[in-house]
Motif scaffolding. Sequence first.
Motif, PDB file in Angstrom:
ATOM      1  N   TYR A 275      -3.215   2.340   7.078  1.00 59.11           N
ATOM      2  CA  TYR A 275      -3.929   1.064   6.926  1.00 59.11           C
ATOM      3  C   TYR A 275      -4.425   0.891   5.493  1.00 59.11           C
ATOM      4  O   TYR A 275      -4.352  -0.199   4.930  1.00 59.11           O
ATOM      5  N   GLU A 276      -4.938   1.951   4.907  1.00 57.46           N
ATOM      6  CA  GLU A 276      -5.406   1.881   3.519  1.00 57.46           C
ATOM      7  C   GLU A 276      -4.238   1.577   2.576  1.00 57.46           C
ATOM      8  O   GLU A 276      -4.382   0.831   1.618  1.00 57.46           O
ATOM      9  N   THR A 277      -3.082   2.162   2.855  1.00 64.90           N
ATOM     10  CA  THR A 277      -1.886   1.905   2.042  1.00 64.90           C
ATOM     11  C   THR A 277      -1.539   0.424   2.039  1.00 64.90           C
ATOM     12  O   THR A 277      -1.179  -0.140   1.003  1.00 64.90           O
ATOM     13  N   LEU A 278      -1.658  -0.221   3.193  1.00 61.56           N
ATOM     14  CA  LEU A 278      -1.305  -1.637   3.312  1.00 61.56           C
ATOM     15  C   LEU A 278      -2.121  -2.531   2.383  1.00 61.56           C
ATOM     16  O   LEU A 278      -1.647  -3.595   1.978  1.00 61.56           O
ATOM     17  N   LYS A 279      -3.319  -2.098   2.024  1.00 59.75           N
ATOM     18  CA  LYS A 279      -4.198  -2.914   1.173  1.00 59.75           C
ATOM     19  C   LYS A 279      -3.658  -3.073  -0.244  1.00 59.75           C
ATOM     20  O   LYS A 279      -4.015  -4.014  -0.930  1.00 59.75           O
TER      21      LYS A 279
END
Length: 182
Positions: free
Chosen positions: A85-89
């Motif tokens: 999820y953090e990567t998607l940011k």
Amino acid sequence: SKKDWQACKSILILKNEEIYPCLYAYEKKISHIDEDSCDLCLYSLIKKFSRLGLISYQELSNLHFRLGLELFEKRNIKLAVKHFYETLKYISQDEKKDVYSYIGISKAQLGEYNSAIRYLRKANPDHNTYFYLGFSFFQKNEFLKAREYLEKALNFELPLEEKIPIILYLGHTYKALKLYEK
């Protein structure tokens, strides 16, 4: 090597005659930390770095993705998903498709089938995407959709050991649909 960037194992924090083995232990005010919590420590540390702006967004997304993959391989799925999820940011829309695949597969493994389906539908189509879509629909007793995706997964050129789970779920799907001859 894979582990070189996990430098926090050698950190020692001293404060008011208390000794803490890492940042996570210091924040939680515990003097001993088991090895499984090291992943939580790294996640906490990266979150702090992201707020400070000390590393670029590209480096930050790479770090989250690498940690997510490592945790995924270690079967620490819940924490892996947090990193994904953090990567998607921080990544472009085109790059998100690979991350959606890992999130979808992770959600399916966690039994969160509706969420898995949502992410897998946005992912790059490959045999894993189709298998986990079929698996998720199978778990929801939506056998027509399960059949559609499991058959798509089976259309890929795969070694026998990768075909076996697809064939097993497809067989159970045919049985549920009363397609006994298939």
